[in-house]
Motif scaffolding. Structure first.
Motif, short mmCIF file in Angstrom:
data_model
loop_
_atom_site.label_atom_id
_atom_site.label_comp_id
_atom_site.label_asym_id
_atom_site.label_seq_id
_atom_site.Cartn_x
_atom_site.Cartn_y
_atom_site.Cartn_z
N VAL A 126 0.83 -1.20 0.00
CA VAL A 126 0.00 0.00 0.00
C VAL A 126 0.87 1.26 0.00
O VAL A 126 0.54 2.26 -0.65
CB VAL A 126 -0.96 -0.01 1.20
CG1 VAL A 126 -1.78 1.28 1.25
CG2 VAL A 126 -1.90 -1.21 1.11
N GLU A 162 -14.07 6.90 1.38
CA GLU A 162 -13.03 6.44 0.46
C GLU A 162 -11.66 6.42 1.14
O GLU A 162 -10.87 5.49 0.93
CB GLU A 162 -12.99 7.34 -0.77
CG GLU A 162 -14.19 7.22 -1.68
CD GLU A 162 -14.26 5.87 -2.38
OE1 GLU A 162 -13.21 5.23 -2.55
OE2 GLU A 162 -15.37 5.46 -2.76
N PHE A 166 -9.41 3.15 1.87
CA PHE A 166 -8.03 3.00 1.39
C PHE A 166 -7.08 2.66 2.54
O PHE A 166 -6.21 1.79 2.40
CB PHE A 166 -7.58 4.30 0.71
CG PHE A 166 -6.20 4.21 0.11
CD1 PHE A 166 -6.03 3.70 -1.16
CD2 PHE A 166 -5.09 4.63 0.82
CE1 PHE A 166 -4.76 3.60 -1.71
CE2 PHE A 166 -3.82 4.55 0.27
CZ PHE A 166 -3.66 4.03 -1.00
N ARG A 169 -6.91 -0.97 3.63
CA ARG A 169 -6.37 -1.97 2.72
C ARG A 169 -5.23 -2.79 3.32
O ARG A 169 -5.24 -4.02 3.21
CB ARG A 169 -5.91 -1.30 1.41
CG ARG A 169 -7.06 -0.88 0.53
CD ARG A 169 -6.56 -0.23 -0.76
NE ARG A 169 -7.67 0.08 -1.66
CZ ARG A 169 -7.52 0.58 -2.87
NH1 ARG A 169 -6.29 0.83 -3.33
NH2 ARG A 169 -8.56 0.82 -3.63
N TYR A 241 -4.57 -2.85 -6.45
CA TYR A 241 -4.17 -1.62 -5.76
C TYR A 241 -3.19 -0.81 -6.61
O TYR A 241 -3.25 0.43 -6.65
CB TYR A 241 -3.55 -1.95 -4.41
CG TYR A 241 -4.52 -2.61 -3.43
CD1 TYR A 241 -5.89 -2.51 -3.61
CD2 TYR A 241 -4.06 -3.34 -2.34
CE1 TYR A 241 -6.78 -3.10 -2.73
CE2 TYR A 241 -4.94 -3.94 -1.45
CZ TYR A 241 -6.29 -3.83 -1.65
OH TYR A 241 -7.17 -4.43 -0.79
N ASP A 244 -4.88 1.31 -9.13
CA ASP A 244 -5.35 2.59 -8.61
C ASP A 244 -4.24 3.65 -8.67
O ASP A 244 -4.54 4.84 -8.79
CB ASP A 244 -5.83 2.44 -7.17
CG ASP A 244 -7.15 1.69 -7.08
OD1 ASP A 244 -7.86 1.63 -8.10
OD2 ASP A 244 -7.45 1.14 -6.00
#
Length: 250
Positions: A126, A162, A166, A169, A241, A244
């Motif tokens: 992440v 959101e 995130f 994650r 991920y 994104d």
């Protein structure tokens, strides 16, 4: 101790502790099996790629299927832009897969059953997503948290959701792998303990141990499947991920 389902997850010092700069450093069974996992992946792939025969043997076929499986995963999720991330995804998938599989052998240690290992991998993934996103799009990458077409009245709440999603994650990515490996090994150990305990009671106990023995065999097969699936899930979510980071559309 033999029937204790938690004992198998205990981290033990194999060498040390050593004191370096005020820090206590030890070589543990967890570190040993992480090294074994890396050495196993390296050894298998080097052996598979060593001959490069026109008609591949079993080991070369395994290496090619292994490579193609991850390559197709990256290509299908990330597209052409995902090529630079193939080594990362391949390494993560291979390490998690082999570490999971090694944990299936008796008296071996399952490193992915410890949340510190899985959480470290998840935080790294992440964190990389954030770095790649900002490097590619600048501050515009944060549009990921501002969905298009949302009315201004509820936009702050949607953006907050959101952001929380995130930030969750790495928690979900790390806990999913850790939880599945931990729970599966505990259940398998419990049923195996039933077999041993009942078998010590004589002929009646031996007959009664047939059912838990069958369950232990079935759970072992299921655990091998889970070991592969969890490696696949970890790798595919890494690709999602990273997507994104490369594409800011919502």
């Amino acid at each position: 101790m033999a029937n204790d389902p938690i004992h198998q997850f205990q981290i033990k010092d194999l060498a040390g502790p050593f004191h370096v700069g005020g820090l206590e450093i030890s070589f543990t069974n967890s570190a040993l099996f992480m090294g074994i996992a890396v050495a196993t992946v390296t050894g298998i792939l080097l052996a598979a790629a060593g001959r490069g025969a026109l008609v591949p043997g079993r080991l070369q076929t395994l290496g090619e299927v292994w490579y193609e499986f991850v390559h197709n995963m990256v290509k299908n999720v990330l597209g052409p832009e995902g090529k630079p991330f193939f080594p990362l995804v391949f390494s993560l998938f291979s390490f998690v897969l082999v570490a999971n599989m090694l944990g299936m052998f008796p008296y071996f240690f399952t490193v992915t059953s410890h949340v510190v290992v899985t959480a470290s991998l998840a935080v790294f993934v992440v964190g990389l997503v954030v770095v790649v996103g900002i490097a590619k799009h600048g501050l515009g990458w944060f549009k990921l948290f501002v969905p298009s077409g949302v009315p201004m009245v509820i936009l702050p709440f949607i953006s907050l959701i959101e952001i929380i999603s995130f930030l969750s994650r790495p928690v979900s990515l790390g806990l999913r792998l850790f939880g599945n490996m931990l729970a599966g090994h505990i259940v398998l150990k419990v049923f195996s303990g039933f077999v041993v305990s009942l078998g010590a009671l004589g002929i009646g106990g031996i007959i009664g141990s047939v059912a838990p023995l069958g369950m232990a065999v079935a759970l072992t097969a299921l655990e091998f499947l889970v070991a592969f699936l969890q490696a696949f899930v970890f790798a595919i979510l890494t690709c999602v991920y990273l997507n994104d980071a490369l594409h800011t559309h919502h």
